[in-house]
Design a protein around this motif. Structure first.
Motif, PDB file in Angstrom:
ATOM      1  N   UNK A 310       0.830  -1.205   0.000  1.00  0.00           N
ATOM      2  CA  UNK A 310       0.000   0.000   0.000  1.00  0.00           C
ATOM      3  C   UNK A 310       0.865   1.257   0.000  1.00  0.00           C
ATOM      4  N   UNK A 311       1.977   1.216   0.753  1.00  0.00           N
ATOM      5  CA  UNK A 311       2.879   2.370   0.767  1.00  0.00           C
ATOM      6  C   UNK A 311       3.498   2.608  -0.602  1.00  0.00           C
ATOM      7  N   UNK A 312       3.890   1.534  -1.296  1.00  0.00           N
ATOM      8  CA  UNK A 312       4.456   1.674  -2.641  1.00  0.00           C
ATOM      9  C   UNK A 312       3.412   2.155  -3.639  1.00  0.00           C
ATOM     10  N   UNK A 313       2.173   1.716  -3.489  1.00  0.00           N
ATOM     11  CA  UNK A 313       1.100   2.223  -4.346  1.00  0.00           C
ATOM     12  C   UNK A 313       0.945   3.730  -4.183  1.00  0.00           C
ATOM     13  N   UNK A 314       1.046   4.196  -2.927  1.00  0.00           N
ATOM     14  CA  UNK A 314       0.963   5.640  -2.693  1.00  0.00           C
ATOM     15  C   UNK A 314       2.126   6.374  -3.340  1.00  0.00           C
ATOM     16  N   UNK A 315       3.299   5.738  -3.348  1.00  0.00           N
ATOM     17  CA  UNK A 315       4.452   6.362  -3.995  1.00  0.00           C
ATOM     18  C   UNK A 315       4.187   6.530  -5.484  1.00  0.00           C
TER      19      UNK A 315
END
Length: 408
Positions: A310-315
């Motif tokens: 999820x954090x990488x998707x936000x990136x």
């Protein structure tokens, strides 16, 4: 994934039933002891002996009846009170007239209070008032006149039974309220879990279709607009959700019941967190990990990996396709720390709170919610122009940490 149903029954009445069982036995022995010490003073002792034989047999035979509310039926309560009232009315027949007029004890003595208290625990203060009124009438008939000591004893039994009955009713209402609160909490946790899964899949796809459609234009723009509308509707549904009606037992006197369905993870040992994070590594994502395995509970490992995703998707969504990200895994003695850092423009101050208010719960649920359910934490540090850093901490003993989190 396999599921299991967890049932929790809460009842403050059960200790009262156990106390009532002991009270009946002890007061029966007390009544027999009173008779034995004054045997020679009775005018017709054989009447008392016959009654105490019945009282003893009845008390011992009916112990299972006062073990819980389900077995203590109305028919039993009526018969039990009849035994007590019969003993009161037989007192002038068995005992000497002088002892009766002097305020001597009735044949059942304080055993009668146990019959009245059974009414109170079973049916509340109204049933207690009815039973104590019948006992009061029987005592007045036995004595013949409303003497001071008789009135005192009657009022004492009446007040005590009504008070206990009222307390029982309040306790039942509190149990139902607590059961409702526990079920709402369970439903909220399940809704948050579903929201995380939906955000990680459906909402991300809808958002991507909306962006690409706006870039391509034409019919794709209309398709993107529709995808955006569905994304908003789905976010609203996920944010609101439905809370099931609390279930209570068929007989309210058995106590409140809460049923919740849990996902039961497969029975396997710890997994290596590195294996779950390896697929995220790529040309623009660097993964730094220990040389040795990072063992973690299977459920915890999957949730941490999903939070990293999820954090990488936000990136990719907010920092752009060209942004670079770094994943650092640290294996500490008591916890595992995973840090996701990017070189994007950072997050403006107040943007996360604004997004959460708009129903965009990526950080709140997909990242922080996952770690909170594991007894861990997620800290987000972002400086405009200097990128964003997300630090995920999860304890290695997930079961113990989760229990402490629930206690808080």
């Amino acid at each position: 994934m396999a599921k299991r149903e967890r049932v929790m029954r809460m009842s403050v009445e059960q200790p009262l039933w156990r106390a009532l069982t002991a009270y009946r036995v002890l007061t029966m022995l007390y009544a027999v002891g009173l008779f034995a010490t004054a045997y020679e003073e009775f005018a017709r002792p054989w009447v008392a002996v016959a009654y105490y034989a019945v009282l003893g047999a009845w008390t011992l035979a009916t112990l299972p009846r006062v073990a819980n509310a389900a077995r203590c039926t109305k028919r039993f309560l009526a018969a039990d009170l009849t035994v007590a009232i019969t003993g009161i009315l037989l007192t002038p027949v068995a005992d000497a007239h002088e002892r009766v007029q002097a305020g001597g004890p009735t044949l059942p003595s304080i055993w009668t209070a146990g019959a009245v208290l059974a009414f109170a625990v079973k049916g509340g203060w109204r049933w207690a008032a009815l039973a104590s009124s019948l006992v009061a009438v029987a005592n007045l008939v036995e004595r013949g006149t409303p003497a001071r000591d008789t009135v005192h004893n009657v009022i004492l039994v009446c007040i005590a039974s009504i008070a206990i009955g009222y307390v029982v009713e309040v306790a039942r209402a509190s149990e139902r309220t607590l059961a409702r609160a526990l079920e709402i909490e369970a439903a909220t946790r399940e809704r948050e879990r579903l929201a995380r899964d939906i955000h990680d899949s459906v909402l991300q796809v809808l958002a991507m279709v909306q962006r690409r459609g706006a870039v391509i234009g034409g019919e794709a723009a209309e398709l993107g607009r529709m995808a955006g509308e569905q994304e908003v509707a789905l976010r609203t549904l996920v944010s609101g959700g439905l809370v099931p009606v609390s279930r209570v037992s068929e007989d309210a006197t058995e106590g409140a019941v809460v049923r919740s369905v849990d996902e039961e993870p497969p029975q396997s040992g710890p997994v290596d967190l590195r294996a779950l994070l390896a697929p995220y590594a790529g040309a623009k994502v660097s993964l730094a990990e220990p040389g040795a395995p990072v063992p973690l509970d299977p459920v915890a490992a999957r949730e941490v990996a999903a939070a990293v995703g999820a954090a990488l998707d936000n990136v990719r969504r907010h920092a752009g396709e060209q942004a670079r990200a770094w994943i650092l895994v640290e294996d500490e003695p008591d916890e595992v720390i995973v840090t996701v850092r990017d070189d994007g423009p950072g997050i403006p101050q107040g943007r996360l709170a604004q997004a959460e208010g708009e129903g965009r719960l990526g950080v709140a649920l997909s990242i922080r919610g996952r770690l909170r359910d594991l007894g861990g934490s997620a800290e987000l540090i972002s400086v405009p122009g200097q990128g964003t850093e997300v630090e995920l901490k999860v304890p290695k003993d997930v079961t113990d940490a989760r229990g402490k989190a629930e206690q808080r």
